[in-house]
Design an enzyme around this catalytic site. Sequence first.
Site, PDB file in Angstrom:
ATOM      1  N   ASN A  84      60.223  19.144  86.116  1.00 30.20           N
ATOM      2  CA  ASN A  84      59.736  20.167  87.047  1.00 30.20           C
ATOM      3  C   ASN A  84      58.283  20.557  86.833  1.00 30.20           C
ATOM      4  O   ASN A  84      57.846  21.623  87.270  1.00 30.20           O
ATOM      5  CB  ASN A  84      60.633  21.403  86.962  1.00 30.20           C
ATOM      6  N   LEU A  91      53.630  24.019  87.617  1.00 27.80           N
ATOM      7  CA  LEU A  91      55.069  24.209  87.452  1.00 27.80           C
ATOM      8  C   LEU A  91      55.725  24.346  88.817  1.00 27.80           C
ATOM      9  O   LEU A  91      55.256  25.098  89.673  1.00 27.80           O
ATOM     10  CB  LEU A  91      55.334  25.469  86.626  1.00 27.80           C
ATOM     11  N   CYS A  92      56.813  23.615  89.029  1.00 29.19           N
ATOM     12  CA  CYS A  92      57.577  23.704  90.270  1.00 29.19           C
ATOM     13  C   CYS A  92      58.918  24.351  89.950  1.00 29.19           C
ATOM     14  O   CYS A  92      59.765  23.760  89.277  1.00 29.19           O
ATOM     15  CB  CYS A  92      57.790  22.314  90.857  1.00 29.19           C
ATOM     16  N   ILE A  93      59.084  25.578  90.418  1.00 27.08           N
ATOM     17  CA  ILE A  93      60.306  26.320  90.152  1.00 27.08           C
ATOM     18  C   ILE A  93      60.571  27.232  91.346  1.00 27.08           C
ATOM     19  O   ILE A  93      59.638  27.793  91.936  1.00 27.08           O
ATOM     20  CB  ILE A  93      60.162  27.138  88.838  1.00 27.08           C
TER      21      ILE A  93
END
Length: 213
Positions: A84, A91-93
Amino acid sequence: MAQPTGAALRTLAIEYKGIQEEPVEGFRVRLVNDDNLCEWEVAIFGPPDTLYQGGYFKAHVKFPPDYPYSPPTVRFLTKVWHPNVYENGDLCISILHPPVDDPQSGELPCERWNPTQTVRTILLSVISLLNEPNTFSPANVDASVMYRRWRDSKGKDKEYEKIIRKQVASSRLEAEKDGVIVPMTREDYCVKTKAPAGNALGSGVTAIVQLHG
């Protein structure tokens, strides 16, 4: 670039002060510059009993002018091989995605950002994501494939683990340069780490908040 609203600065000042007084375990938080409340440096210590144990991962958190109505962005400065985390460190969240209805994303609206979220909830989500990556919509497909092989083989496939261990060792050299002692035991990890005194809410920031008040 748009200037932050007075409400955004007041919210950030309250959140920053709260984290200094009651830190989140496993993190050290400080301002990148004492006169700018909209950019924080976060040091993330790898949790014990995980692949990231002993790691020291630095990231910048940037807040939009209308925070908390729009989410901040988080970019790792330290190399992190993770399903992620994009190649550039972003950051991919879900919690940091704008609150729009996007059926193609596979995310529920309640999983996305909303103004009740705080930096504290973001940090706790980051730690959770380190331990349990989301492989359904990965930012790093190669890392996601490696992680699934490692997980499904119950650790017998070592490729993913070797990369993480190497990055942890490299991050410890950075910690030495910064004069930071990385917690290695669960007891040390649970000690709440405050930022250095010089990075408390400085007079410059206080003046900015008052100016926009």
